[in-house]
Design a protein around this motif. Structure first.
Motif, PDB file in Angstrom:
ATOM      1  N   GLU A  78      68.721  42.147  -5.237  1.00  0.00           N
ATOM      2  CA  GLU A  78      69.628  42.627  -4.113  1.00  0.00           C
ATOM      3  C   GLU A  78      68.763  43.361  -3.053  1.00  0.00           C
ATOM      4  O   GLU A  78      69.317  43.327  -2.068  1.00  0.00           O
ATOM      5  CB  GLU A  78      70.597  43.611  -4.741  1.00  0.00           C
ATOM      6  CG  GLU A  78      71.479  44.446  -4.234  1.00  0.00           C
ATOM      7  CD  GLU A  78      72.221  43.540  -3.278  1.00  0.00           C
ATOM      8  OE1 GLU A  78      73.037  44.032  -2.539  1.00  0.00           O
ATOM      9  OE2 GLU A  78      72.529  42.435  -3.924  1.00  0.00           O
ATOM     10  N   PHE A  79      67.718  43.835  -3.460  1.00  0.00           N
ATOM     11  CA  PHE A  79      66.731  44.607  -2.605  1.00  0.00           C
ATOM     12  C   PHE A  79      66.495  43.533  -1.441  1.00  0.00           C
ATOM     13  O   PHE A  79      66.485  43.841  -0.297  1.00  0.00           O
ATOM     14  CB  PHE A  79      65.591  45.224  -3.279  1.00  0.00           C
ATOM     15  CG  PHE A  79      64.708  45.977  -2.309  1.00  0.00           C
ATOM     16  CD1 PHE A  79      64.724  47.303  -2.318  1.00  0.00           C
ATOM     17  CD2 PHE A  79      63.880  45.192  -1.392  1.00  0.00           C
ATOM     18  CE1 PHE A  79      63.785  48.036  -1.460  1.00  0.00           C
ATOM     19  CE2 PHE A  79      63.040  45.973  -0.821  1.00  0.00           C
ATOM     20  CZ  PHE A  79      63.006  47.427  -0.595  1.00  0.00           C
ATOM     21  N   GLU A  80      66.108  42.402  -1.700  1.00  0.00           N
ATOM     22  CA  GLU A  80      65.400  41.503  -0.848  1.00  0.00           C
ATOM     23  C   GLU A  80      66.636  41.066  -0.116  1.00  0.00           C
ATOM     24  O   GLU A  80      66.400  40.788   1.257  1.00  0.00           O
ATOM     25  CB  GLU A  80      64.910  40.141  -1.634  1.00  0.00           C
ATOM     26  CG  GLU A  80      64.368  39.194  -0.904  1.00  0.00           C
ATOM     27  CD  GLU A  80      64.214  37.825  -1.472  1.00  0.00           C
ATOM     28  OE1 GLU A  80      63.552  37.148  -0.984  1.00  0.00           O
ATOM     29  OE2 GLU A  80      64.338  37.792  -2.697  1.00  0.00           O
ATOM     30  N   ARG A  81      67.767  40.862  -0.638  1.00  0.00           N
ATOM     31  CA  ARG A  81      68.945  40.565   0.196  1.00  0.00           C
ATOM     32  C   ARG A  81      69.295  41.425   1.405  1.00  0.00           C
ATOM     33  O   ARG A  81      69.429  41.087   2.487  1.00  0.00           O
ATOM     34  CB  ARG A  81      70.292  40.148  -0.743  1.00  0.00           C
ATOM     35  CG  ARG A  81      71.369  39.503   0.038  1.00  0.00           C
ATOM     36  CD  ARG A  81      72.578  39.687  -0.779  1.00  0.00           C
ATOM     37  NE  ARG A  81      73.058  41.029  -0.785  1.00  0.00           N
ATOM     38  CZ  ARG A  81      73.654  41.713   0.131  1.00  0.00           C
ATOM     39  NH1 ARG A  81      73.760  41.135   1.379  1.00  0.00           N
ATOM     40  NH2 ARG A  81      74.026  43.060   0.059  1.00  0.00           N
ATOM     41  N   GLN A  82      69.446  42.743   0.895  1.00  0.00           N
ATOM     42  CA  GLN A  82      69.757  43.731   1.915  1.00  0.00           C
ATOM     43  C   GLN A  82      68.618  43.952   2.938  1.00  0.00           C
ATOM     44  O   GLN A  82      68.988  44.287   4.118  1.00  0.00           O
ATOM     45  CB  GLN A  82      69.869  45.182   1.092  1.00  0.00           C
ATOM     46  CG  GLN A  82      71.158  45.126   0.239  1.00  0.00           C
ATOM     47  CD  GLN A  82      71.570  46.513  -0.328  1.00  0.00           C
ATOM     48  OE1 GLN A  82      71.244  47.629   0.168  1.00  0.00           O
ATOM     49  NE2 GLN A  82      72.181  46.619  -1.582  1.00  0.00           N
ATOM     50  N   LEU A  83      67.411  43.777   2.679  1.00  0.00           N
ATOM     51  CA  LEU A  83      66.362  43.792   3.278  1.00  0.00           C
ATOM     52  C   LEU A  83      66.414  42.671   4.488  1.00  0.00           C
ATOM     53  O   LEU A  83      66.257  43.091   5.744  1.00  0.00           O
ATOM     54  CB  LEU A  83      64.876  43.760   2.655  1.00  0.00           C
ATOM     55  CG  LEU A  83      63.840  43.395   3.793  1.00  0.00           C
ATOM     56  CD1 LEU A  83      63.519  44.815   4.666  1.00  0.00           C
ATOM     57  CD2 LEU A  83      62.381  43.261   2.733  1.00  0.00           C
ATOM     58  N   LEU A  84      66.570  41.554   4.302  1.00  0.00           N
ATOM     59  CA  LEU A  84      66.433  40.230   4.987  1.00  0.00           C
ATOM     60  C   LEU A  84      67.700  40.364   6.102  1.00  0.00           C
ATOM     61  O   LEU A  84      67.720  40.061   7.182  1.00  0.00           O
ATOM     62  CB  LEU A  84      66.353  38.951   4.265  1.00  0.00           C
ATOM     63  CG  LEU A  84      65.112  38.849   3.426  1.00  0.00           C
ATOM     64  CD1 LEU A  84      65.203  37.682   2.666  1.00  0.00           C
ATOM     65  CD2 LEU A  84      64.072  38.745   4.461  1.00  0.00           C
ATOM     66  N   SER A  85      68.924  41.029   5.303  1.00  0.00           N
ATOM     67  CA  SER A  85      70.104  40.976   6.209  1.00  0.00           C
ATOM     68  C   SER A  85      70.281  42.133   7.048  1.00  0.00           C
ATOM     69  O   SER A  85      71.312  42.190   7.779  1.00  0.00           O
ATOM     70  CB  SER A  85      71.394  41.104   5.239  1.00  0.00           C
ATOM     71  OG  SER A  85      71.326  42.254   4.545  1.00  0.00           O
TER      72      SER A  85
END
Length: 232
Positions: A84-91
């Motif tokens: 989820e961290f990765e998703r929020q960072l990339l978005s």
């Protein structure tokens, strides 16, 4: 001797508001303030800047705060276990400041020691150094890094006394001692709370002068981030 005991996590976290900067102790899922994180979820405070070695996992630790979109910015050194961290960072939903682990530890320690900046070779010549002052010492280039401080530092210890003195156990010690020194208000949750004078002074890792609120936590899950065992 001042008694710093509060009833529970609810009373300990009183005063934490939207937009504040929090330090949260722990390394992975080891030594994290589980009870206080649960209370932050209940409070629903948002737009937080969280300073932590990492962001937990998707369904535990700081990962729970990320799921609820309570974190605006993470200042960390390792975030590889949290999808989820990765998703929020990339978005673009989450601001992230990734820092070499030793530099992160020293910036927190510097905040607690009242040292506004220091020089380190870590990160020179990489993206970490972009926009930072660089200086040469003895033929080697160093980056200037500034201290880190927080409105609240939230740590977890094994034992504590009513005056706020803390002892950490094993690797759960990690980032907790330095964070305890760098918060305007430091909250300590402990597994065992004893009267002042019962702890061996030679064993104390964090002197009570750094702690403003302490409580005995309960129902610690102490989840293991990655369990590795030998084949049977």
């Amino acid at each position: 001797m001042i008694n710093k005991v509060v009833k529970d996590a609810e009373e300990a976290c009183r005063g934490i508001q939207d937009g504040m900067t929090l330090m949260l102790g722990g390394f992975g899922l080891c030594g994290i303030p589980e009870n206080s994180i649960t209370e932050l979820l209940r409070l629903g405070v948002k737009n937080l800047t969280c300073i932590s070695n990492n962001a937990g996992v998707d369904d535990f630790g700081i990962g729970l705060l990320l799921q609820k979109k309570q974190v605006k910015k993470m200042i960390s050194s390792y975030v590889g276990e949290n999808a989820e961290f990765e998703r929020q960072l990339l978005s673009g939903e989450l601001e992230v400041d990734l820092i070499p682990q030793g530099t992160l530890a020293e910036r927190i320690r510097a905040g607690g020691a009242g040292i506004p900046a220091f020089f380190t070779p870590a990160g020179y010549g990489t993206e970490v150094g972009e926009g930072k002052e660089a200086r040469e010492f003895n033929g080697k280039m160093y980056l200037m890094e500034e201290w880190l401080k927080a409105d609240f530092a939230i740590v977890k210890a094994w034992k504590g006394d009513t005056a706020g003195n803390l002892i950490y156990k094993g690797t759960a010690r990690n980032f907790n001692p330095m964070m305890a020194t760098a918060g305007k208000i430091t909250i300590a949750e402990v597994e065992e709370l004893v009267p002042a004078g019962e702890l061996d002074p030679n064993m104390i890792h964090t002197p009570g002068i750094f702690v403003q609120r302490i409580f005995q936590g309960k129902a610690y899950e102490k989840r293991i981030e990655q369990r590795t065992v030998r084949p049977s």
